[in-house]
Design a protein around this motif. Structure first.
Motif, PDB file in Angstrom:
ATOM      1  N   GLN A  88      99.093 -63.541  20.911  1.00 55.42           N
ATOM      2  CA  GLN A  88      97.691 -63.683  21.306  1.00 55.42           C
ATOM      3  C   GLN A  88      97.284 -65.158  21.303  1.00 55.42           C
ATOM      4  O   GLN A  88      96.612 -65.625  22.224  1.00 55.42           O
ATOM      5  N   ILE A  92      95.992 -68.326  24.326  1.00 51.56           N
ATOM      6  CA  ILE A  92      94.926 -69.328  24.215  1.00 51.56           C
ATOM      7  C   ILE A  92      95.452 -70.706  24.592  1.00 51.56           C
ATOM      8  O   ILE A  92      94.816 -71.453  25.345  1.00 51.56           O
ATOM      9  N   SER A 334      89.194 -61.995  20.339  1.00 56.31           N
ATOM     10  CA  SER A 334      89.351 -61.231  21.589  1.00 56.31           C
ATOM     11  C   SER A 334      90.561 -60.310  21.570  1.00 56.31           C
ATOM     12  O   SER A 334      90.611 -59.344  22.325  1.00 56.31           O
ATOM     13  N   CYS A 336      93.355 -60.820  22.837  1.00 57.89           N
ATOM     14  CA  CYS A 336      93.895 -60.862  24.198  1.00 57.89           C
ATOM     15  C   CYS A 336      95.369 -61.246  24.143  1.00 57.89           C
ATOM     16  O   CYS A 336      95.725 -62.293  23.596  1.00 57.89           O
ATOM     17  N   ILE A 342      91.611 -61.109  29.629  1.00 59.77           N
ATOM     18  CA  ILE A 342      90.719 -62.220  29.346  1.00 59.77           C
ATOM     19  C   ILE A 342      89.260 -61.779  29.469  1.00 59.77           C
ATOM     20  O   ILE A 342      88.864 -61.154  30.453  1.00 59.77           O
ATOM     21  N   PHE A 346      87.442 -64.248  24.585  1.00 63.40           N
ATOM     22  CA  PHE A 346      88.640 -65.067  24.739  1.00 63.40           C
ATOM     23  C   PHE A 346      88.262 -66.510  25.069  1.00 63.40           C
ATOM     24  O   PHE A 346      88.856 -67.455  24.526  1.00 63.40           O
ATOM     25  N   ASP A 349      87.238 -68.077  21.988  1.00 58.36           N
ATOM     26  CA  ASP A 349      88.435 -68.374  21.198  1.00 58.36           C
ATOM     27  C   ASP A 349      89.046 -69.705  21.632  1.00 58.36           C
ATOM     28  O   ASP A 349      89.469 -70.510  20.793  1.00 58.36           O
TER      29      ASP A 349
END
Length: 416
Positions: A88, A92, A334, A336, A342, A346, A349
């Motif tokens: 995850q 990012i 998130s 994600c 997304i 996110f 983040d």
């Protein structure tokens, strides 16, 4: 963007921290959510003859031992949940176009090697080797680093107590001190971290501090308030008086949303007679800390005895020092793990990681001083060590090896 990432790095070999190379078969399927061809590479490899070396069973099949259920993928073990969180965080950094850190996160924790004695239950295994990225915000490395901090601080504590004189006046005693500052925005976070670290350096040099204490362990912690609305838990928690004084109630907008709080936890060592003769009231500590911060307000300070009811309970207190510098839940709300997921959280983040990366890069987040530094040096401790301590080889021990399958999102055991 994602194809350039693949082309630049290739993922043929994994850099790791134990001086040997884990090859692509064991450690790399590539295909976390950020890569197009990850599942294709995994499928090709698992269809190859070498795939027979991967153990699909969930038992350890040595001759003289009973069959124990392997719990490597159990959430309680934290190995699998930590690895999934690195994927995850990888997303990012991909979004931020920081491909070097994204690649390191992708490969972190993809190979695990444990040592276990014949007949021992699986929960007695010791982590022997791991390929770790050692990035500051990597959930995997942060977890392993916090365990190492806990062990090292406890070893220093026991070492200091072991040096005590029989004279009751010269018996060691310990205090837990928390020093705080006001909340700041992300744009001001870097300056605030600078200020609090410089302030503590001044604070520990004051005569009153040096007279009262002879050693310390200092740990920096940063929290980010990610709750846009005041919840029931928040309202009746530590900030109840704060919300009440401002006429705020459950369901109102949180005035601290996306604000950061920087504070320091300190484990202090002194001796009974020394502290009795140089006792510091909380109000005086606040005055000293305000002076060190050069603040125009009275910062919140808390000092309390570090005294567990028994030796087994002592770890809970030491754990306060060993906490994560920044909790993963603060910078990954998130969850994600692919481009398809997304959302607005996110994007937040991404901003939070940007502020934290800038503010904490190159910082010394854990520091030892005085008697704690002497103990740390005497014991030759390593604060960056990711593997478990081992007391030595037993008569018969086995090595369990695992690689992370990106296709199945699980660890799979490798047969020798």
């Amino acid at each position: 963007m994602f194809n350039n990432y693949i082309n630049n790095f290739g993922f043929v070999q994994v850099r790791n921290n134990f001086n040997f190379v884990v090859n692509n078969y064991y450690a790399s399927d590539v295909g976390s959510g950020g890569f197009k061809d990850g599942q294709e590479k995994t499928a090709e490899r698992e269809a190859s003859p070498e795939a027979s070396r991967v153990d699909d069973s969930n038992v350890i099949d040595w001759d003289l031992a009973e069959e124990y259920e392997e719990n490597i993928n159990d959430d309680k073990e934290k190995f699998l949940p930590s690895k999934l969180k690195t994927l995850q965080l990888e997303q990012i950094y991909l979004y931020r176009e920081d491909y070097v850190k994204a690649q390191r996160l992708n490969q972190c924790g993809t190979y695990l090697e444990f040592l276990i004695a014949r007949g021992a239950t699986i929960d007695k295994k010791k982590l022997r080797r791991i390929n770790s990225c050692k990035l500051r915000f990597c959930p995997y490395c942060s977890w392993r680093r916090s365990l190492r901090t806990f062990v090292n601080v406890k070893l220093c504590y026991d070492y200091i107590v072991g040096q005590d004189s029989k004279d009751s006046n010269l018996k060691s005693t310990f205090k837990l001190l928390t020093l705080t500052t006001k909340n700041v925005t992300g744009e001001n976070l870097k300056g605030e971290v600078d200020a609090i670290l410089k302030a503590f350096d001044r604070f520990r040099r004051y005569k009153a501090f040096k007279d009262a204490f002879c050693g310390f362990v200092r740990a920096l912690e940063v929290t980010c308030d990610r709750e846009p609305i005041i919840t029931k838990k928040m309202y009746y928690g530590k900030k109840h008086d704060y919300f009440k004084s401002r006429g705020l109630h459950i369901g109102d907008s949180n005035p601290n949303y996306l604000f950061y709080n920087v504070h320091i936890h300190v484990l202090l060592h002194t001796y009974r007679k020394q502290y009795r003769e140089n006792y510091l009231k909380t109000s005086f500590i606040v005055k000293l800390w305000r002076q060190a911060l050069d603040a125009d307000y009275d910062p919140v300070c808390d000092i309390r005895d570090f005294k567990a009811k028994n030796k087994d309970m002592r770890g809970r207190e030491i754990a306060e020092i060993a906490k994560y510098t920044v909790k993963p839940t603060d910078y990954m709300k998130s969850n994600c793990d692919s481009r398809e997921h997304i959302n607005n959280e996110f994007v937040i983040d991404v901003d939070v990681i940007g502020f934290l990366d800038s503010a904490l890069s190159g910082r010394r987040l854990l520091a030892y001083g005085g008697t704690f530094r002497d103990a740390h040096n005497a014991l030759w401790l390593d604060d960056e060590k990711m593997v478990d301590d081992k007391d030595g080889m037993t008569a018969e021990e086995y090595i369990l090896k695992y690689y992370f399958s990106f296709k199945n999102k699980l660890y799979r055991r490798i047969k020798d």
